[in-house]
Design a protein around this motif. Structure first.
Motif, PDB file in Angstrom:
ATOM      1  N   LEU A 140     -45.523 -52.687  -6.622  1.00 56.74           N
ATOM      2  CA  LEU A 140     -44.921 -52.624  -5.289  1.00 56.74           C
ATOM      3  C   LEU A 140     -43.772 -51.626  -5.239  1.00 56.74           C
ATOM      4  CD1 LEU A 140     -44.754 -53.896  -2.415  1.00 56.74           C
ATOM      5  CD2 LEU A 140     -43.134 -55.548  -3.393  1.00 56.74           C
ATOM      6  N   ASP A 141     -42.901 -51.690  -6.218  1.00 60.37           N
ATOM      7  CA  ASP A 141     -41.752 -50.796  -6.263  1.00 60.37           C
ATOM      8  C   ASP A 141     -42.210 -49.341  -6.384  1.00 60.37           C
ATOM      9  OD1 ASP A 141     -38.858 -50.405  -6.407  1.00 60.37           O
ATOM     10  OD2 ASP A 141     -39.191 -49.851  -8.495  1.00 60.37           O
ATOM     11  N   GLY A 142     -43.159 -49.100  -7.266  1.00 55.76           N
ATOM     12  CA  GLY A 142     -43.680 -47.746  -7.414  1.00 55.76           C
ATOM     13  C   GLY A 142     -44.351 -47.242  -6.153  1.00 55.76           C
ATOM     14  N   ALA A 143     -45.059 -48.139  -5.461  1.00 55.95           N
ATOM     15  CA  ALA A 143     -45.753 -47.750  -4.235  1.00 55.95           C
ATOM     16  C   ALA A 143     -44.764 -47.337  -3.146  1.00 55.95           C
ATOM     17  CB  ALA A 143     -46.626 -48.898  -3.738  1.00 55.95           C
TER      18      ALA A 143
ATOM     19  N   MET B 142     -50.001 -49.669   3.968  1.00 59.41           N
ATOM     20  CA  MET B 142     -49.467 -48.619   3.092  1.00 59.41           C
ATOM     21  C   MET B 142     -50.188 -48.618   1.751  1.00 59.41           C
ATOM     22  SD  MET B 142     -45.652 -48.367   1.425  1.00 59.41           S
ATOM     23  CE  MET B 142     -46.071 -49.566   0.132  1.00 59.41           C
ATOM     24  N   MET B 143     -50.376 -49.799   1.187  1.00 60.38           N
ATOM     25  CA  MET B 143     -51.039 -49.883  -0.113  1.00 60.38           C
ATOM     26  C   MET B 143     -52.464 -49.338  -0.056  1.00 60.38           C
ATOM     27  SD  MET B 143     -48.776 -51.137  -2.247  1.00 60.38           S
ATOM     28  CE  MET B 143     -49.441 -52.018  -3.650  1.00 60.38           C
ATOM     29  N   VAL B 144     -53.174 -49.659   1.028  1.00 58.23           N
ATOM     30  CA  VAL B 144     -54.535 -49.141   1.183  1.00 58.23           C
ATOM     31  C   VAL B 144     -54.523 -47.621   1.299  1.00 58.23           C
ATOM     32  CG1 VAL B 144     -56.502 -49.060   2.765  1.00 58.23           C
ATOM     33  CG2 VAL B 144     -55.520 -51.261   2.119  1.00 58.23           C
ATOM     34  N   GLU B 145     -53.591 -47.081   2.073  1.00 58.40           N
ATOM     35  CA  GLU B 145     -53.517 -45.628   2.224  1.00 58.40           C
ATOM     36  C   GLU B 145     -53.152 -44.944   0.905  1.00 58.40           C
ATOM     37  OE1 GLU B 145     -51.594 -43.848   5.485  1.00 58.40           O
ATOM     38  OE2 GLU B 145     -52.951 -44.789   6.934  1.00 58.40           O
ATOM     39  N   LEU B 146     -52.471 -45.652   0.041  1.00 62.45           N
ATOM     40  CA  LEU B 146     -52.153 -45.099  -1.281  1.00 62.45           C
ATOM     41  C   LEU B 146     -53.282 -45.296  -2.284  1.00 62.45           C
ATOM     42  CD1 LEU B 146     -48.406 -46.189  -1.654  1.00 62.45           C
ATOM     43  CD2 LEU B 146     -49.275 -43.871  -1.243  1.00 62.45           C
ATOM     44  N   GLY B 147     -54.372 -45.933  -1.859  1.00 62.30           N
ATOM     45  CA  GLY B 147     -55.548 -46.055  -2.706  1.00 62.30           C
ATOM     46  C   GLY B 147     -55.702 -47.355  -3.454  1.00 62.30           C
ATOM     47  N   HIS B 148     -54.885 -48.364  -3.118  1.00 60.53           N
ATOM     48  CA  HIS B 148     -54.976 -49.655  -3.802  1.00 60.53           C
ATOM     49  C   HIS B 148     -56.007 -50.565  -3.131  1.00 60.53           C
ATOM     50  CE1 HIS B 148     -51.418 -49.006  -6.342  1.00 60.53           C
ATOM     51  NE2 HIS B 148     -50.901 -48.380  -5.290  1.00 60.53           N
TER      52      HIS B 148
END
Length: 241
Positions: A176-179, A199-205
């Protein structure tokens, strides 16, 4: 592994049409935010609580926490100019406090009816998978507006392919912190209606679903507030029986 709750209470509550932020509105002699904090205070899976608060209300949060016995409260930090900035501030406040494999739960301060079983499941799934997002099936039919004529449609989305999600959401802290550092550096998933999950999905998670509840309403309008009061009264009547 410890579990840290980040409660987002940084909104001004303009849509509620009240003189004070909606998270501080009193319902039966108790602020909305305290109902939310009590759910985390009572839950055995939660070790400490960080409240992200609108400026000028920090001392009020501490005073209410003392009055209502919220002794898991460890920090009150300032919100940001947007929802994502507020969540980021809460996450960054745990740097140096949370271990990499600790969990951080993110929850809206104006969702005061989070059930203990919902919290338990979001912690369980996140501990196993690295993240968990509270979710429910979507029970309405969804149709796509026609590009040629927006008053018509020829296409629908099968509702069994949809899930509606809300908070609480839980994430392994290092992820989470890194994201959040990555998202704000690259300006990805931080604007408009974005939340941690989008946000996490857009970052590829890949996100993992956890159990939800229809009672876990977000108090945005006066009608929501009346529904919250009705739920509280219903619980009281059930207890009295």
């Amino acid at each position: 592994m410890r579990t840290h709750a980040i409660i987002i209470a940084g909104g001004s509550g303009s849509r509620m049409g009240q003189d004070i932020p909606k998270q501080f509105i009193n319902v039966y002699d108790k602020p909305v935010l305290i109902y939310t904090l009590e759910s985390f205070q009572r839950h055995p899976d939660v070790d400490d609580i960080v409240v992200v608060c609108i400026d000028g209300w920090h001392d009020v949060v501490w005073a209410y926490a003392k009055q209502f016995g919220i002794d898991k409260l460890s920090q009150v930090v300032s919100g940001g100019a947007s929802g994502q900035e507020s969540i980021r501030n809460g996450v960054y406040a745990l740097e140096g406090v949370a271990a990499p494999d600790d969990l951080a739960i993110i929850h809206d301060g104006i969702r005061p009816l989070v059930a203990p079983e919902v919290l338990a499941d979001v912690v369980r799934v996140a501990a196993e998978k690295g993240n968990a997002v509270t979710s429910l099936p979507y029970n309405e039919q969804i149709f796509v507006v026609s590009e040629e004529d927006p008053s018509t449609t020829t296409q629908f989305i099968p509702r069994e392919t949809l899930r509606r999600v809300s908070t609480p959401q839980a994430y392994r802290f290092d992820l989470l912190d890194g994201a959040y550092h990555e998202a704000f550096e690259r300006e990805i998933g931080i604007y408009g209606s974005h939340y941690t999950n989008t946000m996490m999905v857009e970052l590829g998670h890949t996100l993992h679903f956890a159990a939800g509840s229809d009672k876990n309403i977000k108090l945005t309008t006066k009608d929501d507030l009346e529904m919250f009061k009705a739920y509280l009264k219903q619980d009281e009547d059930t207890w009295l029986k």
